[in-house]
Design an enzyme around this catalytic site. Structure first.
Site, PDB file in Angstrom:
ATOM      1  N   LYS A   1      -8.480   0.369   6.858  1.00 40.97           N
ATOM      2  CA  LYS A   1      -8.942  -0.434   5.902  1.00 40.97           C
ATOM      3  C   LYS A   1      -8.083  -1.861   5.666  1.00 40.97           C
ATOM      4  CE  LYS A   1      -8.309   3.544   3.043  1.00 40.97           C
ATOM      5  NZ  LYS A   1      -8.686   4.895   3.478  1.00 40.97           N
TER       6      LYS A   1
ATOM      7  N   ARG B   1     -12.924  14.860   6.405  1.00 43.38           N
ATOM      8  CA  ARG B   1     -11.545  15.439   6.600  1.00 43.38           C
ATOM      9  C   ARG B   1     -11.279  16.343   5.307  1.00 43.38           C
ATOM     10  NH1 ARG B   1      -8.196  10.124   6.818  1.00 43.38           N
ATOM     11  NH2 ARG B   1      -6.630  11.769   6.951  1.00 43.38           N
TER      12      ARG B   1
ATOM     13  N   SER C   1      -6.995   5.635   9.038  1.00 41.43           N
ATOM     14  CA  SER C   1      -7.659   5.706   7.773  1.00 41.43           C
ATOM     15  C   SER C   1      -7.060   4.437   7.110  1.00 41.43           C
ATOM     16  CB  SER C   1      -7.516   6.940   7.016  1.00 41.43           C
ATOM     17  OG  SER C   1      -7.954   6.804   5.700  1.00 41.43           O
TER      18      SER C   1
ATOM     19  N   ASP D   1     -14.463   4.813   7.452  1.00 43.88           N
ATOM     20  CA  ASP D   1     -13.257   5.460   7.003  1.00 43.88           C
ATOM     21  C   ASP D   1     -13.860   6.346   5.815  1.00 43.88           C
ATOM     22  OD1 ASP D   1     -10.526   6.375   6.239  1.00 43.88           O
ATOM     23  OD2 ASP D   1     -10.981   5.337   4.444  1.00 43.88           O
TER      24      ASP D   1
ATOM     25  N   HIS E   1       0.855  -1.004   0.045  1.00 44.21           N
ATOM     26  CA  HIS E   1      -0.088  -0.118   0.113  1.00 44.21           C
ATOM     27  C   HIS E   1       0.841   1.307  -0.012  1.00 44.21           C
ATOM     28  CE1 HIS E   1      -3.717   2.371   0.782  1.00 44.21           C
ATOM     29  NE2 HIS E   1      -2.985   2.995   1.498  1.00 44.21           N
TER      30      HIS E   1
HETATM   31  N1  URA Z   1      -4.733   7.512   2.328  1.00 41.98           N
HETATM   32  C1  URA Z   1      -5.792   7.058   2.984  1.00 41.98           C
HETATM   33  O1  URA Z   1      -6.657   6.069   2.673  1.00 41.98           O
HETATM   34  N2  URA Z   1      -6.184   7.717   4.042  1.00 41.98           N
HETATM   35  C2  URA Z   1      -5.544   8.889   4.531  1.00 41.98           C
HETATM   36  O2  URA Z   1      -5.653   9.230   5.402  1.00 41.98           O
HETATM   37  C3  URA Z   1      -4.481   9.218   3.715  1.00 41.98           C
HETATM   38  C4  URA Z   1      -3.849   8.540   2.322  1.00 41.98           C
END
Ligand code: URA
Length: 433
Positions: free
Chosen positions: A187, A168, A183, A161, A82
């Protein structure tokens, strides 16, 4: 419990309990706590921060806010990678097929572009017919069959999220360490992988501008992943310059295909080899050096490219575009961005390069905007290159002719030319595990 008391506690710099964190996440997802109160709490978290325990509790509350995936029917070890987001970062399109071609399963959930950063799902959707919404059983069948499947995040996965991120985005609370960590990891932990390699970008095109900030972010995500029983490793990688030469969806797919065939730009190929090697070594396929050799072989013998073709076909895409990338349509309007003086390109504002590609149509200004898949930027010169007045630094592509002038100016203003050669940073700036 009352939300107003939770907000006051954090506003005054106190630590929130697990119950308070669970209360606000559950209440928000169920619609009992309004946006304005959550916005106030997000701003309090932004200013007062969270300690490791609070950040972990927030992450687990986000993970548990919806459905959790069960990959127990996937045969073999599952590994994910990721990225925290960058410009020209098409590494997932390259490393996932490499790793899958070597027998490690990649059951991957990816995101769309966000602000100035691109997203894997938008890039894959530039391939005609490619389907990124596949139900769980078929997804697992494809992973078992060919070793890889890449889909978008379903509505049911970590819904907290989704709501928090949208809030946000419009309350200027994205760049807060505990909010980013919870966040991303909320996930990732809702999916069911054994090993996760994090590519934490650092520099002018990243969420974290300094290596110190990036290391802190990496350490926090690795700790939380370990607590949840995952094998974790984070690489801090350079985002002071775009990765590769292509920015924009179909342009990036074409560059990824070239890289899978060993014909890509060196920085992109080098980072893909490093990331794929780390994914394999974390999955205990062999020593680091053995894994690196396997990665290079998978590119050289064509098996990584073949796996990419199989994935495209399994997900409904037209693989003739991958076998012959000249089939991708070229944007109708182009413009060459030319250097206005002589010297070394010593610094670029990578975030602005990403914004210029959004202006050309490669990203969205609002959630509901459509993407122009052929739009974007091809870089002819990068940091460290020497240019003369009139040399082409980049070529812009768009379907919206009126966007060319603004993108051209933005790129010129974001490209600093100096007399002295710059010190170009290495691709990997640190490792956290
Ligand atoms: N990517 C995400 O999924 N969340 C964040 O807060 C920043 C980057």
């Amino acid at each position: 419990m009352r939300m107003v008391d939770v907000i006051r506690k954090k506003r005054d710099g106190q630590e929130l309990t697990k119950d308070e964190i669970d209360f606000f996440i559950k209440g928000y997802v169920e619609g009992q706590i309004p946006d304005y109160q959550v916005s106030a709490l997000l701003m309090a978290i932004f200013y007062k921060g969270m300690n490791d325990r609070e950040t972990a509790d927030l992450t687990f509350a986000i993970r548990d806010s919806g459905e959790r995936l069960d990959f127990s029917n996937v045969n073999g070890i599952r590994v994910d990678k990721h990225s925290t987001g960058g410009v020209g970062d098409k590494t997932s399109l390259v490393v996932a097929p490499i790793v899958a071609s070597l027998g490690v399963k990649v059951a991957k959930m990816s995101g769309r572009g966000l602000g100035h950063t691109g997203g894997t799902i938008d890039k894959l959707e530039a391939i005609p017919g490619f389907n990124t919404e596949i139900e769980e059983k078929k997804f697992i069948d494809i992973v078992n069959d060919i070793g890889i499947c890449i889909v978008g995040q379903s509505k049911e996965l970590a819904p907290a999220d989704k709501k928090l991120y949208a809030l946000r985005d419009v309350t200027s609370t994205v760049d807060s360490l505990p909010l980013i960590v919870s966040s991303i990891m909320g996930k990732k932990l809702a999916a069911d992988d054994d090993c996760i390699v994090l590519d934490v970008k650092s520099g002018s095109g990243a969420l974290c501008k300094t290596v110190e900030e990036s290391k802190k972010l990496a350490k926090s995500m690795v700790d939380i992943g370990n607590r949840a029983g995952k094998a974790m490793r984070a690489l801090i990688t350079d985002m002071d310059r775009p990765l590769g030469n292509a920015i924009g969806n179909s342009l990036e797919v074409i560059e990824a295909v070239k890289t899978l065939k060993g014909e890509g730009p060196k920085d992109l190929e080098d980072l893909c080899v490093i990331l794929a090697t780390n994914m394999l070594s974390l999955a205990k396929v062999g020593t680091y050096d053995e894994c690196k050799l396997k990665v290079k072989e998978a590119i050289a013998n064509g098996s990584a490219f073949d796996t990419f073709v199989k994935m495209v076909e399994a997900q409904g895409g037209d693989s003739s575009f991958i076998k012959d990338v000249s089939k991708f349509s070229v944007a109708p309007y182009t413009k060459e961005v030319k250097a206005d003086k002589e010297g070394f390109i010593c610094q670029v504002d990578t975030e602005k390069y990403g914004m210029a590609s959004v202006i050309l149509g490669a990203g969205r200004n609002r959630k509901e905007d459509n993407i122009d898949y052929s739009a974007g930027i091809m870089l002819n010169k990068k940091t460290g290159d020497y240019v003369y007045p009139g040399d082409v630094i980049a070529t812009l592509y768009t379907s919206n002719e009126s966007s060319l002038a603004e993108a051209n100016n933005m790129l010129l203003l974001s490209t600093k030319i100096c007399k002295e050669p710059p010190i170009v940073r290495p691709l990997v700036l640190g490792i956290v595990q």
